[in-house]
Design an enzyme around this catalytic site. Structure first.
Site, PDB file in Angstrom:
ATOM      1  N   ASP A   1       0.829  -1.208   0.000  1.00 18.86           N
ATOM      2  CA  ASP A   1       0.000   0.000   0.000  1.00 18.86           C
ATOM      3  C   ASP A   1       0.867   1.264   0.000  1.00 18.86           C
ATOM      4  OD1 ASP A   1      -2.337   1.452   0.019  1.00 18.86           O
ATOM      5  OD2 ASP A   1      -2.612   1.335   2.183  1.00 18.86           O
TER       6      ASP A   1
ATOM      7  N   ASN B   1     -10.501  -2.544  -5.578  1.00 20.06           N
ATOM      8  CA  ASN B   1      -9.721  -1.586  -6.382  1.00 20.06           C
ATOM      9  C   ASN B   1     -10.352  -1.356  -7.757  1.00 20.06           C
ATOM     10  OD1 ASN B   1      -6.428  -2.778  -5.291  1.00 20.06           O
ATOM     11  ND2 ASN B   1      -7.712  -1.135  -4.451  1.00 20.06           N
TER      12      ASN B   1
HETATM   13  C1  FPP Z   1      -1.933   0.266  -3.258  1.00 23.54           C
HETATM   14  O1  FPP Z   1      -1.519   1.589  -3.406  1.00 23.54           O
HETATM   15  C2  FPP Z   1      -1.496  -0.516  -4.381  1.00 23.54           C
HETATM   16  C3  FPP Z   1      -2.280  -0.946  -5.382  1.00 23.54           C
HETATM   17  C4  FPP Z   1      -3.740  -0.698  -5.449  1.00 23.54           C
HETATM   18  C5  FPP Z   1      -1.738  -1.691  -6.505  1.00 23.54           C
HETATM   19  C6  FPP Z   1      -0.457  -2.419  -6.217  1.00 23.54           C
HETATM   20  C7  FPP Z   1      -0.034  -2.954  -7.501  1.00 23.54           C
HETATM   21  C8  FPP Z   1       1.227  -3.088  -7.887  1.00 23.54           C
HETATM   22  C9  FPP Z   1       2.400  -2.769  -7.051  1.00 23.54           C
HETATM   23  C10 FPP Z   1       1.423  -3.577  -9.274  1.00 23.54           C
HETATM   24  C11 FPP Z   1       1.448  -5.063  -9.351  1.00 23.54           C
HETATM   25  C12 FPP Z   1       1.779  -5.358 -10.730  1.00 23.54           C
HETATM   26  C13 FPP Z   1       2.116  -6.547 -11.240  1.00 23.54           C
HETATM   27  C14 FPP Z   1       2.525  -6.628 -12.637  1.00 23.54           C
HETATM   28  C15 FPP Z   1       2.052  -7.763 -10.466  1.00 23.54           C
HETATM   29  P1  FPP Z   1      -2.593   2.736  -3.402  1.00 23.54           P
HETATM   30  O2  FPP Z   1      -2.829   3.176  -4.800  1.00 23.54           O
HETATM   31  O3  FPP Z   1      -3.815   2.293  -2.681  1.00 23.54           O
HETATM   32  O4  FPP Z   1      -1.837   3.845  -2.614  1.00 23.54           O
HETATM   33  P2  FPP Z   1      -2.489   4.958  -1.700  1.00 23.54           P
HETATM   34  O5  FPP Z   1      -3.029   4.237  -0.496  1.00 23.54           O
HETATM   35  O6  FPP Z   1      -1.323   5.818  -1.380  1.00 23.54           O
HETATM   36  O7  FPP Z   1      -3.537   5.652  -2.505  1.00 23.54           O
END
Ligand code: FPP
Length: 231
Positions: free
Chosen positions: A15, A63
């Site tokens: 996250d 998501n």
């Molecule tokens: C949370 O950060 C993360 C996600 C919703 C996506 C995580 C995905 C990856 C790291 C990519 C995976 C890719 C592959 C190819 C396996 P957030 O957007 O919720 O962050 P925030 O809480 O700061 O808004």
């Protein structure tokens, strides 16, 4: 790293990508791109340390309700790493499994996932589970329905064999970055006795040393599974 008790299975809620990027005045998609790169770095380090199974939360069922632009960008990242840049996956030299309902993904991404799973199925030194459109409640409802459809009694044995992680040991350690202290519908069945570790670091800045610290912290804990410790 100090002498430690190593977790066999680590699960990670990656996250903080969006916040990390916004703090740098960059679009959230940039945070996700850096997040994937960090995923390879941290998973590679975990396997090098001797961890056998790593399960990462790449996309939750929830998501998918984000603005279409962000969902499309995440799909584009999957397209890239499951297809054009799949070498990056193969470099880990572990078996790769995608857990979750991938039927919502564009067909070409589903095909690439199938190819990667087939191409790495023989690798036995480690396992990387990538959870995509995954939700623990959805997983449990699916598992119960499967058991009922097969005429099985719904008990711990049948449920254990119907969840996505069937046959795998439960995660010993679940790490969540990004400062929130919750599981957000991740591995709720499997987390019954997992040790939880929360880091204030945003996922793209979570380092190899941070992983080692989480493992050292885990190593010092007393796991009793509801029992008492022998004095
Ligand atoms: C949370 O950060 C993360 C996600 C919703 C996506 C995580 C995905 C990856 C790291 C990519 C995976 C890719 C592959 C190819 C396996 P957030 O957007 O919720 O962050 P925030 O809480 O700061 O808004």
């Amino acid at each position: 790293m100090k002498r430690i008790k190593l977790p066999a299975h680590i699960a990670v809620i990656m996250d903080g990508n969006g916040r990390w990027a916004r703090r740098r005045f960059r679009p959230r998609a940039y945070g996700h791109r850096m997040g994937v790169q960090n995923m390879f770095k941290i998973c590679g380090h975990a396997f090098n340390l001797g961890v056998r199974i790593v399960t990462v939360f790449a996309l939750s069922a929830e998501n998918l309700s984000r603005p279409k632009e962000e969902v499309d960008e995440l799909f584009e990242l999957f397209r890239s790493y499951f297809s054009k840049k799949r070498e990056r996956m193969y470099e880990l030299n572990v078996k790769i499994c995608v857990l979750g309902d991938i039927s919502v993904l564009p067909a070409d991404i589903q095909d690439s996932i199938g190819e990667i799973e087939r191409a790495t199925a023989h690798l036995t030194s480690g396992l990387l589970n990538i959870c995509v459109n995954y939700g623990a409640r959805q997983e449990l409802v699916r598992a119960v329905n499967k058991a009922v459809a097969l005429g099985r009694v719904v008990d711990e044995n049948s449920l254990e064999s119907m969840v996505y992680t069937a046959g795998l040991p439960d995660p010993d350690l679940i790490i969540r970055t990004g400062g929130e202290i919750r599981l957000s519908n991740f591995l709720l069945y499997q987390a019954a006795y997992s040790e939880l570790y929360f880091s204030g670091k945003m996922w793209p800045e979570f380092s190899k040393r941070d992983l080692e610290k989480a493992i050292e912290n885990y190593s010092a804990r007393d796991r009793r599974y509801g029992n008492v410790r022998e004095e």
